[in-house]
Design an enzyme around this catalytic site. Structure first.
Site: not given
Ligand code: GUN
Length: 282
Positions: A53, A97, A120
């Site tokens: 990211k 996350q 998200d």
């Molecule tokens: N953990 C696994 N996939 C995701 C996601 O798309 N967003 C977040 N915040 N955590 C994750």
């Protein structure tokens, strides 16, 4: 028939290239899109996702900030940190996350994120707006799947889409988005009896159940478009929920793992962050 391979990596690159142009325009107006990622502890898969990211943010010209917190942090201290980010006008997007350590309630944490910064698309307000068809930040994986279907020229209206998996992050929202695009949607899951009797009817099959290579050629109608959301480590190899080598012989189009849905998830996170900057920076 051998399926067209839907190249998520290339489509994600194109999305990011376009976003770079938008981010440059915003900069011309004095707004630098910014994303703050909060990582609690050092879960190995999370470390790798977060790295992806941050790298994508650099490619697009988004200012990214990673806040690392000890896994022993109290829930209250984490909520305070989020509230600080909510109040900071230089932060456009906030992503916590997941997963979080067991002593922290993830629902409470997510609900604390300002819906305007929820890139998200996980907060109850954004989920609710998606359900009632109002403007919302869409969760990145389903948003990415819709973009893959669009870019691969897949017709959705009037088609039968079968979704295998009912998670909050993928199964539920992709079902709503496909329905909004005028597909007839059937939702199946790990407890569906005689799964193949449903999946064999699918013009569009979305596999998001999290079981390595569970969907085989017996589950797929010849000519179907197959989107594989699974990311499973299986005998030391990364595989999807679909038995790719078999299914690619009968599908009309299929996403590979890796290189299908995964890169699109990150690209759409970038899209949501640029969008948040446009709205907040106005
Ligand atoms: N953990 C696994 N996939 C995701 C996601 O798309 N967003 C977040 N915040 N955590 C994750």
């Amino acid at each position: 028939m051998t399926a067209t391979i839907i190249d998520g990596k290339a489509i994600a690159q194109a999305v990011k290239r376009n976003l770079k142009g938008e981010a440059d325009q915003l900069k011309g107006k004095g707004v630098i899109p910014s994303l703050t990622v909060v990582l609690v502890g050092n879960h190995p898969a999370s470390e790798s996702y977060v790295k992806g990211k941050i790298r994508a943010s650099e490619e697009v010209g988004i200012n990214s900030q990673l806040i690392r917190l000890e896994s022993s942090i109290s829930e209250r201290a984490l909520l305070d940190q989020i509230e600080q980010l909510n109040a900071d006008p230089s932060v456009h997007g906030i992503l916590v996350q997941l997963p979080l350590p067991d002593h922290i309630n993830p629902d409470r944490v997510i609900a604390t994120i300002s819906p305007a910064k929820d890139v998200d698309g996980f907060t109850p307000i954004n989920v609710g707006n998606l359900v009632i068809g109002q403007e919302a930040f869409l969760p990145c994986t389903p948003f990415g799947i819709m973009e893959l279907l669009k870019q691969s020229g897949t017709e959705i209206a009037g088609k039968h889409a079968v979704v295998v998996g009912r998670s909050n992050i993928v199964g539920k929202p992709i079902s709503l988005l496909l329905q909004r695009a005028d597909a007839t949607v059937t939702m199946c899951h790990s407890r569906t009896v005689d799964l193949a009797s449903y999946t064999r009817q699918a013009d569009i099959l979305i596999a998001a159940v999290g079981r390595p290579e569970m969907l085989t050629r017996e589950h797929v109608k010849p000519g179907a478009v197959v989107i594989d959301v699974g990311v499973n480590r299986h005998h030391g190899k990364l595989v999807g929920d679909v038995k790719f080598d078999e299914v690619k012989e009968i599908a009309s189009a299929i996403t590979p793992v890796p290189g299908g849905v995964g890169p699109m998830t990150i690209a759409m996170l970038m899209r949501n962050t640029v969008e948040a900057a446009k709205r907040i920076g106005k």
